[in-house]
Write an enzyme that holds these catalytic residues in place. Structure first.
Site, PDB file in Angstrom:
ATOM      1  N   LYS A 271      39.244 -24.778   1.024  1.00 35.02           N
ATOM      2  CA  LYS A 271      39.931 -25.957   0.499  1.00 35.02           C
ATOM      3  C   LYS A 271      41.134 -25.589  -0.365  1.00 35.02           C
ATOM      4  CE  LYS A 271      36.830 -28.483   2.506  1.00 35.02           C
ATOM      5  NZ  LYS A 271      36.174 -27.496   3.335  1.00 35.02           N
TER       6      LYS A 271
ATOM      7  N   GLU B 131      40.243 -30.729  -9.002  1.00 33.41           N
ATOM      8  CA  GLU B 131      41.280 -31.641  -8.530  1.00 33.41           C
ATOM      9  C   GLU B 131      41.129 -32.973  -9.268  1.00 33.41           C
ATOM     10  OE1 GLU B 131      42.850 -31.575  -4.185  1.00 33.41           O
ATOM     11  OE2 GLU B 131      41.305 -33.130  -4.274  1.00 33.41           O
TER      12      GLU B 131
ATOM     13  N   HIS C 290      29.439 -38.572  -2.654  1.00 36.35           N
ATOM     14  CA  HIS C 290      30.569 -38.064  -1.876  1.00 36.35           C
ATOM     15  C   HIS C 290      30.176 -37.714  -0.448  1.00 36.35           C
ATOM     16  CE1 HIS C 290      32.207 -38.031  -5.864  1.00 36.35           C
ATOM     17  NE2 HIS C 290      31.303 -37.166  -6.228  1.00 36.35           N
TER      18      HIS C 290
ATOM     19  N   ARG D  23      36.352 -28.517  12.418  1.00 40.86           N
ATOM     20  CA  ARG D  23      35.143 -28.618  13.237  1.00 40.86           C
ATOM     21  C   ARG D  23      35.022 -30.043  13.758  1.00 40.86           C
ATOM     22  NH1 ARG D  23      32.312 -31.808   9.821  1.00 40.86           N
ATOM     23  NH2 ARG D  23      32.471 -31.444   7.577  1.00 40.86           N
TER      24      ARG D  23
END
Length: 595
Positions: A117, A201, A236, A294
């Site tokens: 990420k 983030e 999430h 993926r």
């Protein structure tokens, strides 16, 4: 090279999906399974099945050497990783290619960039995509994290650098939350993906989750298959997904689609992938979130509205064939909505609920699709993800798809485990979902399950079919509190072998998510493994303080002190397996302990 045999390096419903795609292509399908999954549905459907090790994923489904050995011993010429597990491991992709096999997915180099990420964020910036403020790299412990967090601003998303699906992500609203969020995210990511690196983030409070399906080949072609909305989430992790994303302006949609294609082309992407964004619809803005290198769990809704089989396209592309489709050929027809069916109890904070499936009856209809990895009599083990199936509905309009999915969930019968199906059925009727005004925080903020809405337990229509012929099958009528009233429940079983826990979800033998029983004992609420022991014997604990952290179905469950007191006994250690209902700790009441 034409692929003639594929080893499916995964389990559950996605293994079934890939095996069926192989069958359509006339390709031999080879399944793998752990000892806990012996005899599972995908092993019964495959042309061949290989035992790859013990139940824990690290010893089986995450064992690269074992998977490569299985592929070579069975004569496979390609490996499909599915989603989750090793699907975004560059080491696995490289090992497959080094063994002389085809990897059904992007190159190891692309996975290393976009599956990480932090590196994906850098690639997005280089491609000109908007991003949220972040750490721009892995954080090295709490001291480093706090420096970045103060610069970024609260709230902060603490996220695993590797993996996906919401695993290894926590939100910290201030400095007091950050240390625990770092520890929890690291543990969960390590358990799910074998990597525990973390980055930070800025966390948007009320965004929409919009993603774009891309598909590329090895000949330079790359297209998008439209967008999806995955804003119905808890922890999430997605619960309901739909295609196309509703309530977007056409201008914003076009910018999001263009950004996804631009990023995928910039890294030379091949195979199926998904570029995810957070959309601030009110301000006509969007931000790059991550790229999943993926197949996605929700790929089916895109297939329903485009008519394009993404899995067979993956296999063909991996064999060197051109995509055979251009952007102008892609059209979106109608709307499709998917509900993920998981063995979790929404009325107990989505507590994992592994169990045997005593009865499974899937809905039918001309506009429905059901993707399941189990059948009646199969087990849902505690070692892996809790999702075991998906129900999807198509309609000419979003409202038609919503109504059809609601009817399908009404018709779905799952006896044995408690599932998310009744809760998701209720969500479909909420005004915000019907109007598409919800966001990623709606579940925790507005749609928390209400005890009065808990449905009655589902009981198998007939006594268990696997009971020994000589056993004494009995029916016992018991009264149980449910929704503020007593209801009669028929319990079928072998009198000496089955207990009230066989009727999963009833209140005959319910354990709360806190692990409490009203007394000093802390009980395991499900079969699980001990992930963390934050306190030691002799420590004073406040009521509600964390005493143990269990890990089941790749989720952490915190067991708290039932009252203020002293930890008198701790019967387990980190890594130990515990059985549902077992006494694993004792907190002796102490009036002098902190409340």
């Amino acid at each position: 090279m034409t692929i003639t045999s594929v080893l499916v390096a995964n389990r559950g419903e996605i293994a079934v999906r890939i095996i069926r795609a192989c069958r359509e292509l006339g390709v031999r399908a080879i399944a793998v399974h752990s000892e806990a999954d012996a005899g599972a549905l995908w092993t019964r459907l495959a042309d061949e099945a290989v035992n790859i090790g013990p139940a824990p994923a690290r010893d089986s489904y995450l064992n690269i050497e074992g998977l490569i050995a299985a592929a070579k011993s069975t004569g496979a010429d390609a490996v499909h990783p599915g989603y989750g597990l090793l699907s975004e491991s560059p080491e696995f992709a490289a090992a497959v290619v080094d063994a002389g096999l085809r990897f059904v997915g992007p190159s190891a180099q692309v996975i290393a960039t976009m599956g990480d990420k932090v590196e994906a964020r850098k690639a997005a910036v280089a491609a000109g995509l908007p991003v949220l403020p972040g750490s721009d790299g892995v954080v090295e412990g709490f001291d480093d994290a706090i420096v970045h967090a103060r610069r970024i601003g609260w709230p902060i998303a603490v996220k695993a650098s590797f993996g996906g699906g919401g695993r290894g992500m926590r939100v910290a609203h201030g400095e007091d939350d950050l240390k625990a969020a770092l520890e929890q995210a690291t543990r969960e990511a390590s358990a799910a993906f074998g990597r525990g690196e973390i980055y930070l983030e800025r966390y948007l409070v009320r965004p929409r989750h919009v993603e774009v399906q891309v598909l590329g080949d090895g000949h330079g072609a790359l297209i998008h298959l439209g967008d999806r909305d995955c804003s119905v989430q808890r922890r999430h992790q997605k619960l309901i997904e739909e295609a196309p994303a509703p309530a977007l302006s056409e201008a914003l949609r076009a910018r999001i689609l263009d950004a996804a294609v631009t990023l995928a082309k910039s890294v030379g992407y091949e195979s199926a992938g998904t570029v995810e964004f957070l959309a601030d619809v009110a301000n006509d803005a969007f931000y790059f979130l991550e790229m999943n290198t993926r197949l996605q769990v929700e790929h089916g809704v895109t297939e329903l509205v485009t008519g394009i089989d993404i899995v067979t396209a993956q296999i063909r592309v991996a064999g060197g064939a051109p995509l055979g489709i251009q952007q102008a050929d892609v059209a979106t027809n109608g709307c499709a909505i998917q509900a993920r069916i998981s063995a979790e109890d929404p009325w107990e904070n989505f507590r994992p609920a592994p169990a045997r499936i005593d009865d499974l009856r899937l809905p039918g209809g001309p506009w429905l699709r059901t993707d399941f990895g189990v059948e009646t009599g199969d087990n849902i083990p505690n070692f892996y993800d809790s999702m075991f199936g998906k129900v999807q509905a198509w309609g000419r309009t979003r409202e038609e798809a919503r109504a059809r999915l609601a009817q399908a969930l009404d018709a779905l019968v799952v006896a044995g485990p408690v599932t998310t199906a009744p809760y998701l059925r209720q969500l479909l009727d909420t005004p915000d979902f019907a109007a598409a005004t919800h966001d990623t925080g709606s579940v925790e903020r507005d749609w928390l399950p209400v005890e009065d809405d808990r449905p009655a337990p589902v009981i198998a229509a007939t006594p268990p079919a696997d009971a020994a012929p000589s056993a004494s099958i009995s029916e016992r009528i018991v009264s149980a509190p449910w929704g503020g009233q007593l209801v009669d429940v028929s319990v079928f079983g072998v009198r000496t072998a089955r207990s009230a826990s066989a009727v999963a979800g009833t209140q005959l033998d319910r354990r709360s998510a806190s692990g409490g029983s009203g007394g000093p004992d802390i009980l395991a609420p499900m079969d699980a493994a001990v992930a963390h022991t934050p306190v030691a014997v002799g420590d004073r604990v406040a009521k509600g303080a964390a005493v143990l952290v269990l890990e089941a179905m790749k989720m952490e469950v915190v067991l708290s002190a039932p009252h203020a007191g002293v930890l008198e006994a701790l019967h387990v250690g980190v890594g130990d397996a515990v059985k549902s209902g077992a006494v694993i700790a004792v907190v002796r009441a102490d009036l002098s302990a902190p409340e």
